[in-house]
Design an enzyme around this catalytic site. Structure first.
Site, mmCIF file in Angstrom:
data_model
loop_
_atom_site.group_PDB
_atom_site.id
_atom_site.type_symbol
_atom_site.label_atom_id
_atom_site.label_comp_id
_atom_site.label_asym_id
_atom_site.label_seq_id
_atom_site.Cartn_x
_atom_site.Cartn_y
_atom_site.Cartn_z
ATOM 1 N N ASN A 27 1.944 2.981 -2.624
ATOM 2 C CA ASN A 27 1.563 4.031 -3.488
ATOM 3 C C ASN A 27 0.143 4.754 -3.020
ATOM 4 O O ASN A 27 0.021 5.952 -3.149
ATOM 5 C CB ASN A 27 1.057 3.309 -4.911
ATOM 6 N N ASN B 189 -3.633 2.217 -13.563
ATOM 7 C CA ASN B 189 -2.404 1.419 -13.193
ATOM 8 C C ASN B 189 -1.137 1.725 -12.962
ATOM 9 O O ASN B 189 -0.920 2.612 -13.843
ATOM 10 C CB ASN B 189 -2.625 -0.139 -13.627
ATOM 11 N N MET C 182 -3.618 -7.355 -7.363
ATOM 12 C CA MET C 182 -2.846 -8.469 -7.954
ATOM 13 C C MET C 182 -3.818 -9.400 -8.754
ATOM 14 O O MET C 182 -3.299 -10.423 -9.195
ATOM 15 C CB MET C 182 -2.081 -9.127 -6.977
ATOM 16 N N LEU D 231 -6.611 -9.745 -11.851
ATOM 17 C CA LEU D 231 -7.048 -9.180 -13.274
ATOM 18 C C LEU D 231 -8.332 -8.866 -13.131
ATOM 19 O O LEU D 231 -9.217 -9.368 -12.611
ATOM 20 C CB LEU D 231 -6.610 -10.192 -14.497
ATOM 21 N N GLY E 149 0.718 -1.263 0.041
ATOM 22 C CA GLY E 149 0.047 -0.014 0.176
ATOM 23 C C GLY E 149 0.769 1.545 -0.153
ATOM 24 O O GLY E 149 0.237 2.320 0.262
ATOM 25 N N HIS F 89 2.822 0.615 -13.059
ATOM 26 C CA HIS F 89 3.665 -0.534 -13.316
ATOM 27 C C HIS F 89 5.180 -0.310 -13.126
ATOM 28 O O HIS F 89 5.575 0.789 -13.820
ATOM 29 C CB HIS F 89 3.329 -1.044 -14.641
#
Ligand code: GRF
Length: 197
Positions: free
Chosen positions: A16, A116, A99, A101, A14, A118
């Site tokens: 971010n 999102n 995590m 989809l 957590g 990445h």
């Protein structure tokens, strides 16, 4: 201007989410408010952080959605997730270390509104362990990407990218730590722009 409602989906640590929550509190993303955090793991760090901050949380664990064959009933999970998302009436759905989809219906319903982060310069190094993938490929530069979410993993229009030099002394851990700080800044920058601040 009405604040844009940010809803987070997270499965892990957590950091971010925490960095963005701090930025919202400090009015660095002046036209945003955080309306909730949904997690598929009740023990996720993100859930504890949200609770400490007084952000409403909702946990949906896969284990609560077993079909008669004992397997994960993904369709039932997705229907509940979709309803839960709707209940928060978000303007933006921010994946932050989520995590799983997202299913087709949710991606279609919220097309262009799901973000999102990445830890690579997409389209390079999709999937898990992107930092390690960059190191092992002998890259000199890597970075992070905020992108719109589509049906395919780590695809979708790039919203914001930032790059970082890979040092010859870097390990997976040292690189991941530097990248994480960059991720926080980059996600915040993307949200400042997207929420029209
Ligand atoms: C980050 O590295 C992000 O890029 C990836 O998952 C990690 C989440 O970290 N998608 P945190 O939970 O925000 O600390």
């Amino acid at each position: 201007m009405k604040p844009q409602r940010l809803l987070f989906l997270a499965s892990g640590r957590g950091s971010n989410f925490q960095a963005i929550a701090r930025a919202v509190k400090e009015k660095r993303i002046p036209h945003a408010q955080i309306v909730g955090l949904i997690s598929n793991r009740k023990e996720a760090g993100a859930v504890s952080i949200a609770k400490e901050l007084g952000v409403p949380t909702h946990t949906l664990e896969k284990s609560a959605f077993r079909g008669s064959d004992g397997k994960w009933d993904r369709a039932a999970f997705e229907i509940t997730l979709e309803k839960t998302i709707e209940s928060y009436q978000p303007d933006w759905i921010c994946l932050a270390g989520y995590m799983l989809l997202l299913g087709e219906r949710i991606v279609e319903r919220w097309e262009g509104k799901i973000l999102n982060i990445h830890p690579s310069l997409l389209p390079k190094f999709k999937g898990l362990h992107a930092q390690k993938q960059a190191l092992e490929a002998g890259e000199r530069v890597t970075g992070c990407t905020v992108h719109l979410v589509t049906q395919e993993m780590d695809e979708g229009q790039i919203v914001e990218q930032a790059s970082l030099e890979i040092l010859s002394s870097d390990t997976d851990e040292s690189l991941s730590a530097r990248l994480l700080t960059l991720e926080h800044e980059t996600y915040i920058r993307a949200l400042i722009r997207l929420t029209g601040s």
